[in-house]
Write an enzyme that holds these catalytic residues in place. Structure first.
Site, PDB file in Angstrom:
ATOM      1  N   LYS A  11     -30.066 -75.224 114.264  1.00 16.01           N
ATOM      2  CA  LYS A  11     -31.040 -76.137 113.399  1.00 16.01           C
ATOM      3  C   LYS A  11     -32.278 -76.228 114.841  1.00 16.01           C
ATOM      4  O   LYS A  11     -31.897 -76.460 115.725  1.00 16.01           O
ATOM      5  CB  LYS A  11     -30.597 -76.832 112.448  1.00 16.01           C
ATOM      6  CG  LYS A  11     -29.968 -76.591 111.580  1.00 16.01           C
ATOM      7  CD  LYS A  11     -29.385 -77.634 110.611  1.00 16.01           C
ATOM      8  CE  LYS A  11     -28.712 -77.266 109.307  1.00 16.01           C
ATOM      9  NZ  LYS A  11     -28.460 -78.405 108.324  1.00 16.01           N
ATOM     10  N   TYR A  51     -32.480 -72.270 101.085  1.00 22.94           N
ATOM     11  CA  TYR A  51     -31.615 -73.493 100.397  1.00 22.94           C
ATOM     12  C   TYR A  51     -31.886 -73.595  99.076  1.00 22.94           C
ATOM     13  O   TYR A  51     -31.808 -74.894  98.739  1.00 22.94           O
ATOM     14  CB  TYR A  51     -31.780 -74.763 101.245  1.00 22.94           C
ATOM     15  CG  TYR A  51     -31.393 -75.137 102.595  1.00 22.94           C
ATOM     16  CD1 TYR A  51     -30.023 -75.035 102.859  1.00 22.94           C
ATOM     17  CD2 TYR A  51     -32.038 -74.974 103.862  1.00 22.94           C
ATOM     18  CE1 TYR A  51     -29.301 -75.275 103.947  1.00 22.94           C
ATOM     19  CE2 TYR A  51     -31.464 -75.220 105.075  1.00 22.94           C
ATOM     20  CZ  TYR A  51     -30.079 -75.291 104.956  1.00 22.94           C
ATOM     21  OH  TYR A  51     -29.053 -75.646 106.234  1.00 22.94           O
ATOM     22  N   PHE A  59     -32.756 -84.648  98.614  1.00 19.26           N
ATOM     23  CA  PHE A  59     -33.007 -84.394  99.987  1.00 19.26           C
ATOM     24  C   PHE A  59     -33.824 -83.007 100.247  1.00 19.26           C
ATOM     25  O   PHE A  59     -33.881 -82.560 101.374  1.00 19.26           O
ATOM     26  CB  PHE A  59     -31.627 -84.442 101.087  1.00 19.26           C
ATOM     27  CG  PHE A  59     -30.670 -83.476 100.578  1.00 19.26           C
ATOM     28  CD1 PHE A  59     -30.733 -82.153 100.862  1.00 19.26           C
ATOM     29  CD2 PHE A  59     -29.550 -84.265  99.849  1.00 19.26           C
ATOM     30  CE1 PHE A  59     -29.384 -81.397 100.557  1.00 19.26           C
ATOM     31  CE2 PHE A  59     -28.588 -83.173  99.263  1.00 19.26           C
ATOM     32  CZ  PHE A  59     -28.619 -81.698  99.765  1.00 19.26           C
ATOM     33  N   ARG A  87     -16.865 -73.345 109.911  1.00 17.83           N
ATOM     34  CA  ARG A  87     -16.929 -74.678 109.239  1.00 17.83           C
ATOM     35  C   ARG A  87     -16.103 -75.896 110.038  1.00 17.83           C
ATOM     36  O   ARG A  87     -16.578 -77.056 110.164  1.00 17.83           O
ATOM     37  CB  ARG A  87     -16.488 -74.832 107.981  1.00 17.83           C
ATOM     38  CG  ARG A  87     -17.271 -73.780 107.135  1.00 17.83           C
ATOM     39  CD  ARG A  87     -18.719 -74.373 106.731  1.00 17.83           C
ATOM     40  NE  ARG A  87     -18.788 -75.600 106.102  1.00 17.83           N
ATOM     41  CZ  ARG A  87     -20.010 -76.382 105.526  1.00 17.83           C
ATOM     42  NH1 ARG A  87     -20.967 -75.454 105.665  1.00 17.83           N
ATOM     43  NH2 ARG A  87     -19.866 -77.395 105.059  1.00 17.83           N
ATOM     44  N   THR A  93     -20.759 -82.793 107.619  1.00 21.69           N
ATOM     45  CA  THR A  93     -22.060 -82.688 107.245  1.00 21.69           C
ATOM     46  C   THR A  93     -22.792 -83.984 107.791  1.00 21.69           C
ATOM     47  O   THR A  93     -23.679 -83.904 108.529  1.00 21.69           O
ATOM     48  CB  THR A  93     -22.450 -82.628 105.662  1.00 21.69           C
ATOM     49  OG1 THR A  93     -21.875 -81.276 105.137  1.00 21.69           O
ATOM     50  CG2 THR A  93     -24.129 -82.334 105.440  1.00 21.69           C
ATOM     51  N   ARG A 104     -20.968 -80.992 115.461  1.00 18.07           N
ATOM     52  CA  ARG A 104     -21.897 -82.209 114.898  1.00 18.07           C
ATOM     53  C   ARG A 104     -21.595 -83.495 115.376  1.00 18.07           C
ATOM     54  O   ARG A 104     -22.628 -84.471 115.622  1.00 18.07           O
ATOM     55  CB  ARG A 104     -22.011 -82.055 113.191  1.00 18.07           C
ATOM     56  CG  ARG A 104     -22.566 -80.897 112.859  1.00 18.07           C
ATOM     57  CD  ARG A 104     -22.342 -80.782 111.271  1.00 18.07           C
ATOM     58  NE  ARG A 104     -23.295 -80.026 110.586  1.00 18.07           N
ATOM     59  CZ  ARG A 104     -23.271 -79.452 109.404  1.00 18.07           C
ATOM     60  NH1 ARG A 104     -21.972 -79.640 108.661  1.00 18.07           N
ATOM     61  NH2 ARG A 104     -24.141 -78.812 108.585  1.00 18.07           N
ATOM     62  N   ASN A 114     -28.469 -82.023 111.660  1.00 18.96           N
ATOM     63  CA  ASN A 114     -27.220 -82.141 111.793  1.00 18.96           C
ATOM     64  C   ASN A 114     -26.632 -80.959 112.837  1.00 18.96           C
ATOM     65  O   ASN A 114     -25.542 -80.268 112.563  1.00 18.96           O
ATOM     66  CB  ASN A 114     -26.150 -82.147 110.767  1.00 18.96           C
ATOM     67  CG  ASN A 114     -26.566 -81.445 109.626  1.00 18.96           C
ATOM     68  OD1 ASN A 114     -27.407 -80.452 109.883  1.00 18.96           O
ATOM     69  ND2 ASN A 114     -25.832 -81.540 108.735  1.00 18.96           N
ATOM     70  N   HIS A 117     -25.949 -74.751 110.801  1.00 20.70           N
ATOM     71  CA  HIS A 117     -25.623 -74.712 109.520  1.00 20.70           C
ATOM     72  C   HIS A 117     -24.452 -73.768 109.466  1.00 20.70           C
ATOM     73  O   HIS A 117     -24.587 -72.845 110.343  1.00 20.70           O
ATOM     74  CB  HIS A 117     -26.880 -73.958 108.683  1.00 20.70           C
ATOM     75  CG  HIS A 117     -26.557 -73.061 107.190  1.00 20.70           C
ATOM     76  ND1 HIS A 117     -26.403 -73.787 106.262  1.00 20.70           N
ATOM     77  CD2 HIS A 117     -26.032 -71.812 107.128  1.00 20.70           C
ATOM     78  CE1 HIS A 117     -25.983 -72.829 105.251  1.00 20.70           C
ATOM     79  NE2 HIS A 117     -25.811 -71.583 105.962  1.00 20.70           N
ATOM     80  N   GLU A 128     -26.259 -65.033 102.656  1.00 21.23           N
ATOM     81  CA  GLU A 128     -27.057 -65.533 103.764  1.00 21.23           C
ATOM     82  C   GLU A 128     -27.366 -64.500 105.016  1.00 21.23           C
ATOM     83  O   GLU A 128     -28.298 -64.848 105.637  1.00 21.23           O
ATOM     84  CB  GLU A 128     -26.189 -66.919 104.267  1.00 21.23           C
ATOM     85  CG  GLU A 128     -26.371 -68.187 103.336  1.00 21.23           C
ATOM     86  CD  GLU A 128     -25.671 -68.998 103.703  1.00 21.23           C
ATOM     87  OE1 GLU A 128     -25.646 -70.227 102.823  1.00 21.23           O
ATOM     88  OE2 GLU A 128     -25.087 -69.185 104.790  1.00 21.23           O
TER      89      GLU A 128
HETATM   90  P1  IDP Z   1     -23.594 -78.309 105.182  1.00 22.19           P
HETATM   91  O1  IDP Z   1     -24.572 -77.742 105.867  1.00 22.19           O
HETATM   92  O2  IDP Z   1     -22.598 -79.024 105.694  1.00 22.19           O
HETATM   93  O3  IDP Z   1     -22.879 -77.144 104.213  1.00 22.19           O
HETATM   94  P2  IDP Z   1     -24.728 -79.179 102.588  1.00 22.19           P
HETATM   95  O4  IDP Z   1     -24.277 -80.108 101.472  1.00 22.19           O
HETATM   96  O5  IDP Z   1     -24.898 -77.757 102.033  1.00 22.19           O
HETATM   97  O6  IDP Z   1     -24.071 -79.383 103.839  1.00 22.19           O
HETATM   98  O7  IDP Z   1     -26.025 -79.508 102.685  1.00 22.19           O
HETATM   99  C1  IDP Z   1     -27.376 -78.520 103.443  1.00 22.19           C
HETATM  100  C2  IDP Z   1     -28.018 -79.467 104.464  1.00 22.19           C
HETATM  101  O8  IDP Z   1     -28.799 -80.337 103.788  1.00 22.19           O
HETATM  102  C3  IDP Z   1     -26.979 -80.211 105.246  1.00 22.19           C
HETATM  103  O9  IDP Z   1     -26.502 -79.488 106.544  1.00 22.19           O
HETATM  104  C4  IDP Z   1     -28.307 -81.148 105.892  1.00 22.19           C
HETATM  105  O10 IDP Z   1     -28.960 -80.899 106.868  1.00 22.19           O
HETATM  106  C5  IDP Z   1     -28.898 -81.505 104.345  1.00 22.19           C
HETATM  107  N1  IDP Z   1     -28.459 -82.718 103.689  1.00 22.19           N
HETATM  108  C6  IDP Z   1     -27.200 -82.573 102.900  1.00 22.19           C
HETATM  109  N2  IDP Z   1     -26.968 -83.939 102.569  1.00 22.19           N
HETATM  110  C7  IDP Z   1     -27.978 -84.412 102.758  1.00 22.19           C
HETATM  111  C8  IDP Z   1     -28.442 -86.048 102.508  1.00 22.19           C
HETATM  112  O11 IDP Z   1     -27.592 -86.750 101.927  1.00 22.19           O
HETATM  113  N3  IDP Z   1     -29.500 -86.418 103.066  1.00 22.19           N
HETATM  114  C9  IDP Z   1     -30.315 -85.597 103.890  1.00 22.19           C
HETATM  115  N4  IDP Z   1     -29.861 -84.498 104.049  1.00 22.19           N
HETATM  116  C10 IDP Z   1     -28.923 -84.005 103.751  1.00 22.19           C
HETATM  117 MG    MG Z   2     -23.923 -75.889 103.081  1.00 18.40          MG
END
Ligand code: IDP
Ligand code: MG
Length: 142
Positions: A11, A51, A59, A87, A93, A104, A114, A117, A128
């Site tokens: 990212k 996304y 968010f 993962r 996350t 992370r 973070n 992805h 994807e």
């Molecule tokens: P992941 O990347 O671990 O699969 P997801 O739940 O799919 O997590 O969320 C996609 C992305 O959205 C996360 O990697 C992060 O950048 C962002 N994100 C997820 N939850 C939050 C939140 O509660 N606040 C702000 N950003 C979030």
């Molecule tokens: Mg995800």
């Protein structure tokens, strides 16, 4: 264990920190092969399409702005159990919950910025991968 393909994105925060090499090293040292790469800079609308599954979440708009704030490196990883292994290497996350030694834990600044992805299932990996890559862009090591 099946040989799988999964999508990884480094990212904008991690590209900006110049840790592309450190992240790819972790993939390679854990048995994953990089079979395609593409550096690009998404528009907010393109990030929104990637996304789309999160549309409507609180968010979502911030996430689209963040993902379009700078260049990213999209890549396809291939290897045994690639979806789950990626993962695991990424960590949770929220970096506060990410396992010690995960990408992370070491490189993420916040739950949003973070570092990486990773596809969360084989089906989503195929969708994807197709978002960024054509078949001719991928060079299997099998
Ligand atoms: P992941 O990347 O671990 O699969 P997801 O739940 O799919 O997590 O969320 C996609 C992305 O959205 C996360 O990697 C992060 O950048 C962002 N994100 C997820 N939850 C939050 C939140 O509660 N606040 C702000 N950003 C979030
Ligand atoms: Mg995800």
């Amino acid at each position: 264990m099946a040989i799988e393909r999964t999508l990884s994105i480094i990212k904008p925060d991690a590209v900006g920190k110049n840790v592309i090499g450190d992240i790819i090293r972790r993939f390679e040292e854990n048995g994953l092969s990089v079979i395609g790469t593409r550096m690009t800079h998404l528009s907010a609308a393109e990030a929104g399409r990637f996304y789309a599954v999160h549309e409507g979440r609180p968010f979502y708009n911030d996430l689209c702005a963040f993902m379009s704030s700078g260049p990213i490196l999209a890549m396809v990883l291939e290897g045994k159990n690639a979806v789950k292994l990626n993962r695991q290497l990424m960590g949770a996350t929220n970096p506060k919950e990410a396992e010690a030694g995960s990408i992370r834990a070491d490189h993420a600044d916040s739950i949003e910025a973070n570092a990486v992805h990773g596809s969360d299932s084989l089906d989503n990996a195929a969708i994807e991968i197709a978002f960024f890559f054509a078949d001719l862009d991928l060079h299997s090591r099998r």
